[in-house]
Design an enzyme around this catalytic site. Structure first.
Site, PDB file in Angstrom:
ATOM      1  N   GLU A  55       0.829  -1.195  -0.100  1.00 26.61           N
ATOM      2  CA  GLU A  55       0.121   0.083  -0.030  1.00 26.61           C
ATOM      3  C   GLU A  55       0.733   1.317   0.039  1.00 26.61           C
ATOM      4  O   GLU A  55       0.508   2.316   0.808  1.00 26.61           O
ATOM      5  CB  GLU A  55      -0.885   0.119   1.373  1.00 26.61           C
ATOM      6  CG  GLU A  55      -2.012  -1.077   1.208  1.00 26.61           C
ATOM      7  CD  GLU A  55      -2.852  -1.305   2.658  1.00 26.61           C
ATOM      8  OE1 GLU A  55      -3.974  -1.572   2.392  1.00 26.61           O
ATOM      9  OE2 GLU A  55      -2.008  -0.940   3.455  1.00 26.61           O
TER      10      GLU A  55
HETATM   11  C1  TNX Z   1      -4.467  -4.051   4.560  1.00 31.34           C
HETATM   12  S1  TNX Z   1      -2.572  -6.397   4.324  1.00 31.34           S
HETATM   13  C2  TNX Z   1      -3.317  -3.735   5.088  1.00 31.34           C
HETATM   14  C3  TNX Z   1      -2.968  -3.086   6.625  1.00 31.34           C
HETATM   15  C4  TNX Z   1      -4.351  -3.195   7.196  1.00 31.34           C
HETATM   16  C5  TNX Z   1      -5.230  -4.304   6.914  1.00 31.34           C
HETATM   17  C6  TNX Z   1      -6.390  -4.334   7.756  1.00 31.34           C
HETATM   18  C7  TNX Z   1      -1.668  -5.275   4.094  1.00 31.34           C
HETATM   19  C8  TNX Z   1      -0.482  -5.819   3.653  1.00 31.34           C
HETATM   20  N1  TNX Z   1      -2.052  -3.991   4.478  1.00 31.34           N
HETATM   21  O1  TNX Z   1      -2.172  -2.220   6.455  1.00 31.34           O
HETATM   22  O2  TNX Z   1      -3.795  -3.404   8.507  1.00 31.34           O
HETATM   23  O3  TNX Z   1      -5.607  -4.200   5.583  1.00 31.34           O
HETATM   24  O4  TNX Z   1      -7.177  -5.296   7.430  1.00 31.34           O
END
Ligand code: TNX
Length: 538
Positions: free
Chosen positions: A343
């Site tokens: 992300e």
């Molecule tokens: C996605 S999974 C994220 C996290 C969040 C999560 C909440 C991932 C690699 N990144 O930063 O905490 O969703 O479900």
């Protein structure tokens, strides 16, 4: 795993065990003849389900006349036997000193023996009226076997069989080994901090269900949770808060080493994660030089994602990363270092790729193997890198195309922070609602198109902590679903069946109670009722 016959087994039995057998032989005529009610090892509530079980219907009576032996001169096996001894004492109060005679005569014994072949973590467990034999090529295998034995131990003694308490264990033979080498869980200690004691409790439970990797998500926008001596503000400043604005916290290097050692005693590998270049607000607040936009960000206590990044073209950023990776790697005996990489929405695509391709060699320089969230497969990386598939199947295929292994954590199936249903107290539901059966009923072997079994390293169940700040809340989300992931990653597809599993799962309540585990009492599971005392009526 190579099978052994009783005859060859006896030949391999070590000197010390021979001594035990001799002792047993001279005392056996004095043993009281006990008639046990019929048992059935094949229907025992074992989680994960073992590979092969043959029941013989009798019982091994664990009691004060039981001895515990590890192969002579084998320190590692003696440690595993010590662990068993402590666990037996916790449940039964019996004191079984390893390779000692205890207080009195010996009627029967538990032996831990080393075989010279067999795959890592595989074991054979032979239970007869007179002995329990654990055979494995590694101490790790013996440790997994010990968990099976613990699960077979009744919580309560049978006091009608003799003048002293006896814990009858069903007889038969179990041949067992894991389907996947990596059977993991992840704790997000960054959004909310969880102290060492909480992590140890999680490790205890993971060990009981034969999981072998704990991934710690140590840094995020809301907090930096691991002391780095060369950059002290990371924790002084970046560790000071958490989601919701409460005081945060962090692990000193001593704390981290303590977690690593506690995990190692349970044959669990710790995977440290420093998430970058996104999810880095807490680091940039501590050292504003990292983010490159000339602004000093503020501590963040909300739950948005994807707003932070570092200056991917600044050498200082890479010398910073070098220090962080070095200090953490020095304290981490396991083979992996997780670089996050998810992300990074405000990092330009080219900058992201450049960054990942510069960080990977730093990790390699300190002797570790890179793991990254599936986005890292957009960079050109070598085949030792592991991509953790959480969202994008295309990324998983890109990883495979580069010869990389994939760790399966599909959010729709394996995210422990997803709510069970609309009534769940905690959790999110952006990926799915995941009831207890949905969490279990999927096939890691075939889940992602284009991936073969050989491409898969294993399964990991992440628990993100935006909505949970207490251990009991963490437990509500993790249990009972974590046990399903333990079985999905240990047992073969032929041995996995929801109808059969849910009965074994429902029988875990005595253990949950003993460990004081809060769990979500899903109505889809036939929970074994606790033995409630008769109500007092007036
Ligand atoms: C996605 S999974 C994220 C996290 C969040 C999560 C909440 C991932 C690699 N990144 O930063 O905490 O969703 O479900």
């Amino acid at each position: 795993m190579k099978k052994m016959h009783w005859s060859s087994l006896l030949i391999r039995t070590t000197a010390l065990a021979w001594a035990g057998l001799a002792l047993w032989a001279c005392t056996q005529d004095r043993r009281p003849q006990i008639t046990f009610p019929k048992t059935d090892l094949s229907t025992a509530a074992l989680v994960p389900k073992p590979g092969k079980t043959i029941a013989t219907g009798d019982a091994f009576g664990l009691d004060r006349y039981t001895a515990l032996y590890a192969a002579a001169g084998d320190g590692e096996l003696a440690n595993v036997a010590d662990f068993l001894s402590v666990q037996i004492r916790a449940v039964t109060g019996l004191n079984l000193p390893v390779n000692g005679q205890g207080e009195g005569e010996v009627h029967r014994a538990i032996y831990l023996n080393r075989t010279d072949s067999g795959s890592p973590e595989a074991y054979e467990l032979y239970i007869s009226r007179d002995s329990v034999l654990i055979n494995s090529a590694t101490a790790e295998g013996a440790f997994r076997a010990v968990q099976t034995l613990r699960q077979l131990l009744p919580q309560k003694s049978n006091d009608t069989l003799a003048a002293y308490p006896i814990w009858p264990i069903p007889t038969g033979r179990i041949d067992d080994e894991p389907a996947w080498a990596y059977r993991g869980a992840m704790l997000d200690v960054a959004r909310h901090f969880f102290p060492v004691e909480d992590v140890k409790k999680y490790l205890d439970i993971m060990a009981y269900y034969k999981m072998n990797v704990l991934h710690l998500h140590l840094t995020d926008d809301q907090g930096w949770r691991i002391e780095i001596k060369s950059w002290p503000k990371l924790t002084e400043v970046g560790g000071s808060t958490e989601v919701g604005g409460e005081a945060g916290g962090f692990y000193t290097q001593e704390d981290y080493r303590e977690i690593v050692a506690y995990a190692a005693e349970r044959y669990i590998t710790i995977v440290p994660e420093v998430d970058m270049p996104g999810h880095t607000n807490a680091a940039s607040v501590s050292y504003p030089i990292l983010n490159g936009n000339g602004k000093t960000p503020e501590l963040y206590t909300g739950t948005r994602v994807g707003f932070s990044t570092w200056d991917t073209h600044k050498d200082t950023v890479y010398s910073f990363i070098d220090d962080v990776v070095r200090e953490i790697s020095e304290m981490t005996p396991g083979p992996y270092f997780h670089i996050g990489g998810d992300e990074s929405h405000v990092t330009k695509e080219d900058d992201y790729v450049y960054f990942i391709e510069r960080v990977a060699p730093i990790v390699r320089k300190y002797g570790k193997r890179v793991i990254g969230w599936d986005e890292v497969a957009n960079a050109t990386l070598d085949s030792t890198v592991v991509a953790q598939f959480w969202a994008d199947e295309d990324n998983a295929r890109k990883a495979v195309a580069q010869g990389m292994k994939v760790l399966l954590s599909p959010a729709r199936k394996a995210y422990l922070d997803m709510q069970y249903d609309t009534l769940s107290d905690y959790g999110l539901h952006w990926a799915a609602y995941i009831p207890v059966d949905t969490a279990y009923i999927w096939t890691p072997e075939t889940y992602a198109q284009g991936l073969t079994e050989a491409d898969i390293l294993g399964v990991e169940a992440p628990l993100w902590s935006e909505t949970i700040s207490e251990m009991s809340e963490l437990e509500y989300l993790a249990f009972p679903r974590l046990l399903g992931y333990a079985e999905l990653s240990w047992s073969t597809p032929e041995n996995r069946n929801w109808e059969d599993y849910k009965v074994r799962l429902g029988a875990q309540t005595p253990y949950f109670r003993r460990m004081d585990i809060r769990y979500y009492p899903s109505t889809r599971v036939p929970w074994q009722e606790p033995e409630v005392p008769e109500p007092i009526r007036d």
